[in-house]
Design a protein around this motif. Structure first.
Motif, short mmCIF file in Angstrom:
data_model
loop_
_atom_site.label_atom_id
_atom_site.label_comp_id
_atom_site.label_asym_id
_atom_site.label_seq_id
_atom_site.Cartn_x
_atom_site.Cartn_y
_atom_site.Cartn_z
N THR A 167 -0.34 2.54 -10.04
CA THR A 167 0.02 3.94 -9.74
C THR A 167 -0.17 4.69 -8.21
O THR A 167 0.00 4.83 -7.65
CB THR A 167 -0.63 4.65 -10.68
OG1 THR A 167 0.32 4.11 -11.87
CG2 THR A 167 0.64 6.01 -10.47
N ALA A 168 -2.13 3.67 -8.39
CA ALA A 168 -2.52 4.57 -6.90
C ALA A 168 -1.84 3.72 -5.62
O ALA A 168 -1.76 4.11 -4.61
CB ALA A 168 -4.01 5.02 -7.26
N SER A 169 -1.89 2.33 -5.92
CA SER A 169 -1.58 1.16 -4.67
C SER A 169 -0.06 1.93 -4.87
O SER A 169 0.54 1.97 -3.13
CB SER A 169 -1.82 0.40 -5.18
OG SER A 169 -0.44 0.07 -6.09
N ARG A 170 0.90 1.95 -5.32
CA ARG A 170 2.26 2.66 -5.34
C ARG A 170 2.66 4.14 -4.55
O ARG A 170 3.21 4.32 -4.16
CB ARG A 170 2.42 2.44 -6.12
CG ARG A 170 3.52 0.80 -7.07
CD ARG A 170 4.52 1.19 -8.18
NE ARG A 170 3.97 0.38 -8.92
CZ ARG A 170 3.31 1.07 -10.18
NH1 ARG A 170 4.31 1.74 -10.64
NH2 ARG A 170 3.49 -0.50 -11.30
N LEU A 171 1.12 4.35 -4.76
CA LEU A 171 1.64 6.65 -4.15
C LEU A 171 0.54 6.35 -2.49
O LEU A 171 1.05 6.59 -1.61
CB LEU A 171 0.61 7.14 -4.95
CG LEU A 171 0.76 7.40 -6.23
CD1 LEU A 171 -0.12 8.77 -7.50
CD2 LEU A 171 2.25 8.29 -6.14
N ALA A 172 -0.02 5.05 -2.75
CA ALA A 172 -0.44 4.53 -1.39
C ALA A 172 1.02 4.38 -0.49
O ALA A 172 0.68 4.97 0.61
CB ALA A 172 -1.53 3.74 -1.32
#
Length: 133
Positions: free
Chosen positions: A40-45
């Motif tokens: 999720t964090a990588s996609r949000l970035a």
């Protein structure tokens, strides 16, 4: 019928195995949730839109809630199974002890002098052992 020590050891082994399985399941669930957070964090970035952040946060919260409920349900079911198994084994041990008590009572009733002699001998030996300390 099983010896009381065998039953207690079996209960301990079963409890330890269930604890290890539950611990492993919880570790696996935590690992999956951590992977979801990283994903999720990588996609949000890549897509920092505020609305998308809210959606992903809600999805993550829902996923975490579902996983928590799933593992709590598993733990509850395993605890209930262990409790029922423990109750059954405790009943077995109680019946075993009652049968042995009845046998001993019958022997004492049939041979009271012999039983008294054995009890006196055991008392004498225990007295000797305690007196040497």
């Amino acid at each position: 019928m099983a010896e009381p020590t065998d039953t207690a050891q079996e209960m301990k082994r079963d409890t330890d195995a269930a604890l290890r399985k539950t611990r492993d399941d919880l570790k696996e669930g935590a690992r999956k949730i951590a992977e979801d957070v990283r994903d999720t964090a990588s996609r949000l970035a890549d897509n920092p839109s505020v609305e998308r952040l809210r959606e992903r946060g809600a999805e993550f919260a829902e996923s975490a809630r579902e996983k928590g409920e799933e593992y709590a349900s598993r733990a509850r079911a395993e605890a209930e199974r262990l409790y029922a198994d423990g109750q059954r084994r405790a009943d077995d041990v109680a019946h075993y002890a009652e049968a042995r008590y009845d046998e001993l009572s019958d022997v004492v009733r049939r041979h009271p002098a012999r039983a008294l002699g054995v009890a006196a001998g055991i008392g004498f030996l225990v007295g000797l052992i305690l007196a040497r300390r």
